[in-house]
Design a protein around this motif. Structure first.
Motif, PDB file in Angstrom:
ATOM      1  N   LYS A 120       1.217  -1.449  -0.268  1.00 26.32           N
ATOM      2  CA  LYS A 120       0.117   0.044  -0.613  1.00 26.32           C
ATOM      3  C   LYS A 120       0.648   1.476  -0.042  1.00 26.32           C
ATOM      4  CE  LYS A 120      -4.191  -1.315   2.057  1.00 26.32           C
ATOM      5  NZ  LYS A 120      -4.696  -1.171   3.215  1.00 26.32           N
TER       6      LYS A 120
ATOM      7  N   LYS B 286       2.393   1.659  -3.825  1.00 22.41           N
ATOM      8  CA  LYS B 286       0.970   2.191  -4.490  1.00 22.41           C
ATOM      9  C   LYS B 286       1.034   3.980  -3.920  1.00 22.41           C
ATOM     10  CE  LYS B 286      -0.610  -2.239  -5.745  1.00 22.41           C
ATOM     11  NZ  LYS B 286      -2.366  -2.318  -5.521  1.00 22.41           N
ATOM     12  N   ALA B 287       0.927   4.522  -3.003  1.00 24.63           N
ATOM     13  CA  ALA B 287       0.869   5.505  -2.539  1.00 24.63           C
ATOM     14  C   ALA B 287       1.596   6.302  -3.055  1.00 24.63           C
ATOM     15  CB  ALA B 287       0.276   5.718  -0.831  1.00 24.63           C
ATOM     16  N   ASP B 288       2.874   5.962  -2.757  1.00 23.30           N
ATOM     17  CA  ASP B 288       4.487   6.654  -3.138  1.00 23.30           C
ATOM     18  C   ASP B 288       4.590   7.152  -4.448  1.00 23.30           C
ATOM     19  OD1 ASP B 288       5.057   6.889   0.042  1.00 23.30           O
ATOM     20  OD2 ASP B 288       6.207   5.288  -0.278  1.00 23.30           O
TER      21      ASP B 288
ATOM     22  N   SER C 191       1.755   9.708  -5.758  1.00 26.32           N
ATOM     23  CA  SER C 191       2.999  10.492  -5.471  1.00 26.32           C
ATOM     24  C   SER C 191       4.107  11.406  -5.961  1.00 26.32           C
ATOM     25  CB  SER C 191       2.877  10.634  -3.159  1.00 26.32           C
ATOM     26  OG  SER C 191       3.268  11.863  -2.873  1.00 26.32           O
TER      27      SER C 191
ATOM     28  N   PHE D  24      -6.740   4.632 -10.993  1.00 25.82           N
ATOM     29  CA  PHE D  24      -6.487   3.722  -9.820  1.00 25.82           C
ATOM     30  C   PHE D  24      -7.102   1.896  -9.944  1.00 25.82           C
ATOM     31  CE2 PHE D  24      -7.545   8.149  -8.915  1.00 25.82           C
ATOM     32  CZ  PHE D  24      -6.061   8.090  -8.183  1.00 25.82           C
TER      33      PHE D  24
ATOM     34  N   ASP E  45      -7.021  -0.482  -1.449  1.00 30.08           N
ATOM     35  CA  ASP E  45      -5.416   0.471  -2.027  1.00 30.08           C
ATOM     36  C   ASP E  45      -5.666   1.814  -2.769  1.00 30.08           C
ATOM     37  OD1 ASP E  45      -4.074  -1.168  -0.836  1.00 30.08           O
ATOM     38  OD2 ASP E  45      -3.224  -2.187  -2.939  1.00 30.08           O
TER      39      ASP E  45
ATOM     40  N   GLU F 172      -5.451   5.240  -0.244  1.00 30.96           N
ATOM     41  CA  GLU F 172      -4.227   5.560   0.499  1.00 30.96           C
ATOM     42  C   GLU F 172      -3.626   6.359  -0.899  1.00 30.96           C
ATOM     43  OE1 GLU F 172      -5.656   2.900   0.878  1.00 30.96           O
ATOM     44  OE2 GLU F 172      -5.913   2.490   2.794  1.00 30.96           O
ATOM     45  N   MET F 173      -3.594   5.922  -1.645  1.00 31.85           N
ATOM     46  CA  MET F 173      -3.079   6.270  -3.208  1.00 31.85           C
ATOM     47  C   MET F 173      -4.118   8.191  -3.599  1.00 31.85           C
ATOM     48  SD  MET F 173      -2.663   3.410  -5.596  1.00 31.85           S
ATOM     49  CE  MET F 173      -4.797   2.874  -5.620  1.00 31.85           C
TER      50      MET F 173
ATOM     51  N   GLU G 123      -5.200  10.116  -1.388  1.00 30.80           N
ATOM     52  CA  GLU G 123      -5.179  10.545  -0.360  1.00 30.80           C
ATOM     53  C   GLU G 123      -3.632  10.994  -0.384  1.00 30.80           C
ATOM     54  OE1 GLU G 123      -5.732   8.524   3.109  1.00 30.80           O
ATOM     55  OE2 GLU G 123      -7.506   9.346   3.639  1.00 30.80           O
ATOM     56  N   ALA G 124      -2.819  10.377  -1.250  1.00 29.39           N
ATOM     57  CA  ALA G 124      -1.383  10.715  -1.510  1.00 29.39           C
ATOM     58  C   ALA G 124      -0.901  11.576  -2.531  1.00 29.39           C
ATOM     59  CB  ALA G 124      -0.662   9.078  -2.343  1.00 29.39           C
TER      60      ALA G 124
END
Length: 121
Positions: free
Chosen positions: A5, A8-10, A13, A31, A47, A50-51, A53-54
């Motif tokens: 997770k 993926k978010a990083d 971002s 996504f 996930d 979270e993505m 939000e990133a």
């Protein structure tokens, strides 16, 4: 947050940060997450929150999105927007961008002059 997770978010971002650095005002991201085939089960799609939000932590705002089922996954395409600072204009550019002032017409109140005709005495 688990390793996958977080990765993926990083990654999302990084893409959002690069688009902002390029001066973009729109960022479109795709996504994908697993879906449930149960007609009564409501749950988060893995996930994706979270993505999103990133991306929003990088200064973007989710403006619109659409979702499309794809095999056993849900593909969500999100359109993010951000305000882009305006570049200061030179005085010559400001003069060209500003239309000339137009004379004001009278309001029609008692005693006001008729447009283009001096008041009678």
């Amino acid at each position: 947050m688990g390793f996958i997770k977080a990765a993926k978010a990083d990654k999302m971002s990084d893409h959002a940060r690069r688009a902002a650095a390029e001066g973009r005002s729109i960022f479109i991201a795709q996504f994908r997450g697993a879906v449930s085939h149960s007609p009564v089960l409501s749950r988060p799609i893995a996930d994706i929150a979270e993505m999103i939000e990133a991306v929003e932590r990088e200064g973007w705002h989710l403006d619109q999105f659409t979702s499309v089922p794809w095999k056993d996954n849900m593909t969500i395409t999100g359109l993010f927007r951000r305000a882009v600072p305006q570049v200061a204009m030179t005085s010559a550019q400001q003069q060209m961008a500003t239309p000339p002032a137009m004379p004001q017409q009278p309001s029609g109140a008692v005693g006001a002059a008729t447009w283009g005709v001096p008041p009678q005495q």
